[in-house]
Scaffold this motif. Structure first.
Motif, PDB file in Angstrom:
ATOM      1  N   THR A 173       8.346  10.176  14.604  1.00  0.00           N
ATOM      2  CA  THR A 173       7.723   8.714  14.910  1.00  0.00           C
ATOM      3  C   THR A 173       6.234   8.876  14.707  1.00  0.00           C
ATOM      4  O   THR A 173       5.436  10.064  14.288  1.00  0.00           O
ATOM      5  N   GLY A 174       5.690   7.660  14.502  1.00  0.00           N
ATOM      6  CA  GLY A 174       4.193   7.650  14.297  1.00  0.00           C
ATOM      7  C   GLY A 174       3.700   6.212  13.840  1.00  0.00           C
ATOM      8  O   GLY A 174       4.640   5.289  14.139  1.00  0.00           O
ATOM      9  N   THR A 175       2.551   5.868  13.742  1.00  0.00           N
ATOM     10  CA  THR A 175       1.905   4.590  13.487  1.00  0.00           C
ATOM     11  C   THR A 175       1.701   4.248  12.034  1.00  0.00           C
ATOM     12  O   THR A 175       1.117   5.123  11.350  1.00  0.00           O
ATOM     13  N   LEU A 176       2.478   3.508  11.349  1.00  0.00           N
ATOM     14  CA  LEU A 176       2.645   3.160  10.075  1.00  0.00           C
ATOM     15  C   LEU A 176       1.307   2.129   9.987  1.00  0.00           C
ATOM     16  O   LEU A 176       1.392   1.193  10.317  1.00  0.00           O
ATOM     17  N   ALA A 177       0.239   2.729   9.419  1.00  0.00           N
ATOM     18  CA  ALA A 177      -1.026   1.824   9.052  1.00  0.00           C
ATOM     19  C   ALA A 177      -0.951   0.894   8.250  1.00  0.00           C
ATOM     20  O   ALA A 177      -1.453  -0.060   8.186  1.00  0.00           O
ATOM     21  N   ALA A 178      -0.132   1.311   7.016  1.00  0.00           N
ATOM     22  CA  ALA A 178      -0.066   0.152   6.029  1.00  0.00           C
ATOM     23  C   ALA A 178       1.038   0.514   5.296  1.00  0.00           C
ATOM     24  O   ALA A 178       1.717   1.620   5.086  1.00  0.00           O
ATOM     25  N   GLY A 179       1.499  -0.263   4.308  1.00  0.00           N
ATOM     26  CA  GLY A 179       2.616  -0.076   3.162  1.00  0.00           C
ATOM     27  C   GLY A 179       4.182  -0.617   3.988  1.00  0.00           C
ATOM     28  O   GLY A 179       3.926  -1.088   5.020  1.00  0.00           O
ATOM     29  N   ALA A 184       0.903  -1.213  -0.027  1.00  0.00           N
ATOM     30  CA  ALA A 184       0.005  -0.053   0.166  1.00  0.00           C
ATOM     31  C   ALA A 184       0.918   1.310   0.225  1.00  0.00           C
ATOM     32  O   ALA A 184       2.183   1.351   0.352  1.00  0.00           O
ATOM     33  N   ASP A 185       0.423   2.374  -0.748  1.00  0.00           N
ATOM     34  CA  ASP A 185       0.979   3.862  -0.398  1.00  0.00           C
ATOM     35  C   ASP A 185       1.139   4.166   1.015  1.00  0.00           C
ATOM     36  O   ASP A 185       0.243   3.822   1.871  1.00  0.00           O
ATOM     37  N   VAL A 186       2.299   4.695   1.460  1.00  0.00           N
ATOM     38  CA  VAL A 186       2.548   5.036   2.548  1.00  0.00           C
ATOM     39  C   VAL A 186       1.955   6.397   2.914  1.00  0.00           C
ATOM     40  O   VAL A 186       2.303   7.358   2.287  1.00  0.00           O
ATOM     41  N   ARG A 187       1.581   6.407   4.192  1.00  0.00           N
ATOM     42  CA  ARG A 187       1.042   7.623   4.505  1.00  0.00           C
ATOM     43  C   ARG A 187       1.109   7.695   6.220  1.00  0.00           C
ATOM     44  O   ARG A 187       0.563   6.907   6.874  1.00  0.00           O
ATOM     45  N   LEU A 188       2.402   8.002   6.739  1.00  0.00           N
ATOM     46  CA  LEU A 188       2.747   7.972   8.030  1.00  0.00           C
ATOM     47  C   LEU A 188       2.234   9.292   8.575  1.00  0.00           C
ATOM     48  O   LEU A 188       3.018  10.418   8.658  1.00  0.00           O
ATOM     49  N   TRP A 189       1.326   9.517   9.699  1.00  0.00           N
ATOM     50  CA  TRP A 189       1.090  10.597  10.291  1.00  0.00           C
ATOM     51  C   TRP A 189       2.093  10.899  11.314  1.00  0.00           C
ATOM     52  O   TRP A 189       1.939   9.690  12.227  1.00  0.00           O
ATOM     53  N   LEU A 190       2.758  11.609  11.540  1.00  0.00           N
ATOM     54  CA  LEU A 190       3.719  12.205  12.509  1.00  0.00           C
ATOM     55  C   LEU A 190       3.096  12.618  13.921  1.00  0.00           C
ATOM     56  O   LEU A 190       2.087  13.483  13.908  1.00  0.00           O
ATOM     57  N   ASP A 191       3.356  12.040  15.126  1.00  0.00           N
ATOM     58  CA  ASP A 191       2.950  12.221  16.218  1.00  0.00           C
ATOM     59  C   ASP A 191       4.053  12.915  17.207  1.00  0.00           C
ATOM     60  O   ASP A 191       3.765  13.453  18.284  1.00  0.00           O
ATOM     61  N   ARG A 223      16.210  -1.367  12.368  1.00  0.00           N
ATOM     62  CA  ARG A 223      15.586  -2.265  11.256  1.00  0.00           C
ATOM     63  C   ARG A 223      16.127  -1.608   9.904  1.00  0.00           C
ATOM     64  O   ARG A 223      16.166  -0.566   9.880  1.00  0.00           O
ATOM     65  N   THR A 224      15.942  -2.500   9.247  1.00  0.00           N
ATOM     66  CA  THR A 224      16.300  -2.207   7.536  1.00  0.00           C
ATOM     67  C   THR A 224      14.998  -1.850   6.765  1.00  0.00           C
ATOM     68  O   THR A 224      15.158  -1.329   5.827  1.00  0.00           O
ATOM     69  N   THR A 225      13.835  -2.653   7.139  1.00  0.00           N
ATOM     70  CA  THR A 225      12.478  -2.462   6.649  1.00  0.00           C
ATOM     71  C   THR A 225      11.536  -2.641   7.797  1.00  0.00           C
ATOM     72  O   THR A 225      11.790  -3.313   8.409  1.00  0.00           O
ATOM     73  N   VAL A 226      10.239  -2.023   7.658  1.00  0.00           N
ATOM     74  CA  VAL A 226       9.264  -2.116   8.426  1.00  0.00           C
ATOM     75  C   VAL A 226       7.831  -2.068   7.645  1.00  0.00           C
ATOM     76  O   VAL A 226       7.637  -1.265   6.740  1.00  0.00           O
ATOM     77  N   ARG A 227       6.983  -3.071   7.929  1.00  0.00           N
ATOM     78  CA  ARG A 227       5.742  -2.809   7.189  1.00  0.00           C
ATOM     79  C   ARG A 227       4.594  -2.497   8.282  1.00  0.00           C
ATOM     80  O   ARG A 227       4.757  -3.179   9.410  1.00  0.00           O
ATOM     81  N   GLY A 228       3.644  -1.970   7.903  1.00  0.00           N
ATOM     82  CA  GLY A 228       2.210  -1.693   8.622  1.00  0.00           C
ATOM     83  C   GLY A 228       1.443  -2.942   8.811  1.00  0.00           C
ATOM     84  O   GLY A 228       1.690  -3.921   8.211  1.00  0.00           O
ATOM     85  N   VAL A 229       1.009  -3.077  10.128  1.00  0.00           N
ATOM     86  CA  VAL A 229       0.926  -1.744  11.122  1.00  0.00           C
ATOM     87  C   VAL A 229       2.143  -2.129  11.877  1.00  0.00           C
ATOM     88  O   VAL A 229       2.479  -3.080  12.377  1.00  0.00           O
ATOM     89  N   ALA A 230       3.071  -0.764  12.402  1.00  0.00           N
ATOM     90  CA  ALA A 230       3.783  -0.872  13.241  1.00  0.00           C
ATOM     91  C   ALA A 230       3.968   0.595  13.692  1.00  0.00           C
ATOM     92  O   ALA A 230       3.652   1.694  13.192  1.00  0.00           O
ATOM     93  N   ARG A 231       4.591   0.607  15.098  1.00  0.00           N
ATOM     94  CA  ARG A 231       5.140   1.805  15.440  1.00  0.00           C
ATOM     95  C   ARG A 231       6.381   2.250  14.968  1.00  0.00           C
ATOM     96  O   ARG A 231       7.305   1.078  15.306  1.00  0.00           O
ATOM     97  N   VAL A 232       6.755   3.175  14.516  1.00  0.00           N
ATOM     98  CA  VAL A 232       8.230   3.274  13.927  1.00  0.00           C
ATOM     99  C   VAL A 232       8.764   4.791  14.380  1.00  0.00           C
ATOM    100  O   VAL A 232       7.926   5.752  14.551  1.00  0.00           O
TER     101      VAL A 232
END
Length: 573
Positions: A192-198, A172-179, A225-234
């Motif tokens: 930082t934010g919650t990666l919902a998808a992608g 999925a296309d990334v949209r990471l809302w920053l918190d 990490r070198t890669t992370v996929r949603g859902v994830a805290r990053v």
């Protein structure tokens, strides 16, 4: 990984619960720990069964509702906390109203402080309140954060909750809302934010407010990490952006995949358009943006955003009245590129249109839309697919019925032309891309970028002049007519160009024209010469003139009939 939020009234034990489940301190600031009051978003994580579970701990005090909304907005599920000794309280209701407005459908009710009171009454009341919202009927468990009683049941219930959550697509296309956004010495800007998808990978380039930034490093759950996929805290270490240009409410995006808009049409949940104030705040993701509200239908409004946001159809947010500290309504995004409302009655008509097929309505309004734009807006494909474009079938049918008339009109206005240029026809039809023209040309002839009606020939005057030249070529095929003779026949540049396009003349050089098939006839005649041969020998064999012979031999060299030897002679290949 699974990410869930906490919710509930202040001092009902949300942070204590996260602390006991994860062994981590969610209250990051010394002031929070001193006062025993969560002021900002807190985070903690643990492993439950086969899943890593991250908690976004939100403040419960009414003064920090915007912060709570920033934490709850991006997550798919919630642990709702109610204290047994206090039961349902005002912020319980406000948090629940926010979750309902966001459309959160998965949850767990945890009744805390069972060591202080019977959890039964609080459980009954809370379940009744939750049942009337998007959460519906949820499982419940009681515990004591102080003594630890019931925490095993809480862990098991959280495990069951997250096991039922859907797994978003990795592509999925990334949209990471920053918190959060801050600076680390020697590293630079970290967000930082919650990666919902992608998926995000080290080295990726993302868009942040129109600026391209690259991902220098990734951390998730305290691990590089070198890669992370949603859902994830990053947490992302970014290159290419200063700390003051990244803050809560901004979003990191897949470049070119999102439409950032300042106007959206939305459908309300929980309120009628007539009941809303004209000035509210839209909360979506971690963003909180002031908006002006314009009613369209009974449950639809247009929002003019003070700050543009990257939105898609289907996004869910909420409208809040900050003055009254009230959740005004849920807001489901219907259109992120709505039409202007200039005509009298346009708003009412738009409200009616929003109850129909929005993708088809948008396509009919524009006629031709790139499929990638539909994806960026969150609309499902509609109409017919032509290459990279989606087209309105009705518009295409009307154009197909008029294309012959356009070509015929052009031919009448340009009688010596060999056809209408494709670019000219495309502009006359209002097509945004040349790729859309070909499907409309059924039954027409095309060649060399020109379109003509079947059987369309040269202008009769030009055809008559060429017939006279054919007689001359029959007697002397390698003697090109002089410029004066061409002018006397009425063959100017446009007429000669049309004759070339129709295959009636072969251009040898500027102002030098011979009959079609010249190359083959010349090769046959030159085959009788002793090889190699000179220009003079070729001129005698072809019964031509030096004006024609030099450019003709150069033309034969270029097309591979003859080969120059560098000493003024040539030979047939």
């Amino acid at each position: 990984m699974r990410v869930i939020a906490t919710a509930g009234h202040v001092d009902h034990g949300k942070s204590t619960l996260v602390r006991r489940l994860t062994g981590m301190e969610p209250d990051r600031w010394a002031e929070e720990r001193r006062r025993g009051l969560t002021l900002d978003l807190g985070f903690g994580w643990t492993r439950i069964g086969a899943e890593d579970v991250a908690f976004v701990d939100v403040p419960g005090h009414e003064r920090f509702v915007p912060t709570m909304l920033a934490g709850a907005g991006p997550v798919p599920a919630v642990v709702f906390v109610v204290a047994a000794d206090e039961g349902w309280k005002p912020q319980s209701a406000e948090h629940l109203a926010a979750l309902h407005a966001f459309g959160v459908e998965r949850g767990l009710l945890v009744v805390t402080k069972l060591d202080r009171a019977d959890p039964g009454p609080a459980t009954t009341e809370a379940l009744r309140e939750l049942a009337a919202t998007s959460l519906g009927t949820v499982p419940t468990v009681a515990c004591s954060g102080t003594s630890g009683e019931g925490l095993t049941g809480v862990r098991a219930a959280v495990g069951e909750l997250v096991a039922g959550l859907p797994v978003p697509p990795a592509g999925a296309d990334v949209r990471l809302w920053l918190d959060r956004a801050f600076t680390i010495r020697g590293a630079g800007t970290v967000v930082t934010g919650t990666l919902a998808a992608g998926t995000i990978t080290t080295g990726d380039e993302l868009d942040l407010g129109g600026t391209t930034v690259s991902v220098r490093g990734i951390e998730s759950l305290g691990t590089e990490r070198t890669t992370v996929r949603g859902v994830a805290r990053v947490a992302l270490n970014l290159r290419g952006v200063d700390r003051d240009r990244a803050r809560r409410g901004h979003a990191l995006l897949t470049p070119g995949a999102w439409l950032t808009t300042s106007e959206v049409d939305v459908r309300l949940r929980g309120a009628a358009s007539a009941d809303l104030h004209r000035e509210l705040v839209l909360h979506l993701g971690t963003a909180a943006v002031p908006v002006r509200v314009r009613p369209l239908g009974t449950d639809t409004v247009r929002l003019a955003l003070r700050t543009p946001l990257p939105l898609r159809v289907g996004d869910r947010g909420l409208l809040r009245d900050p003055g009254a500290h009230l959740i005004a309504a849920g807001a489901d995004v219907l259109d992120v590129r709505p039409p202007e409302l200039r005509r009298r009655g346009a708003a009412r008509a738009r409200g009616a249109e929003l109850s129909g097929d929005l993708a088809l309505a948008y396509l009919r309004r524009h006629g031709f839309v790139r499929a990638a734009d539909f994806r960026a807006m969150g609309l499902p494909p509609a109409g017919n697919r032509v290459g990279d474009w989606l087209v309105d079938p009705g518009r295409f049918a009307r154009l197909r019925s008029t294309v012959r008339d356009e070509v015929a009109a052009w031919s009448r206005a340009h009688p010596v032309a060999a056809g209408m240029p494709e670019d000219a026809l495309r502009h006359r039809l209002g097509l945004p891309s040349a790729d859309l023209l070909a499907p409309l040309l059924t039954g027409l002839e095309t060649s060399s970028g020109l379109v003509r009606l079947p059987g369309t020939g040269l202008d009769p005057r030009v055809a008559s002049a060429l017939a006279l030249l054919d007689e001359d070529f029959a007697a002397h095929p390698f003697r090109a007519p002089e410029t004066d003779h061409l002018r006397d026949l009425g063959l100017g540049r446009r007429e000669l160009a049309a004759a070339v396009r129709h295959g009636r003349l072969t251009p040898i050089a500027d102002g030098v024209y011979l009959a079609p098939g010249t190359e083959t006839r010349a090769a046959d005649a030159l085959a009788g010469l002793e090889q190699p041969f000179t220009v003079s020998a070729a001129r005698r064999a072809l019964d031509s003139t030096r004006r024609v012979m030099v450019p003709l031999l150069e033309h034969l060299d270029a097309v591979g009939v003859t080969e120059p030897l560098g000493d003024g002679t040539r030979r047939l290949r």
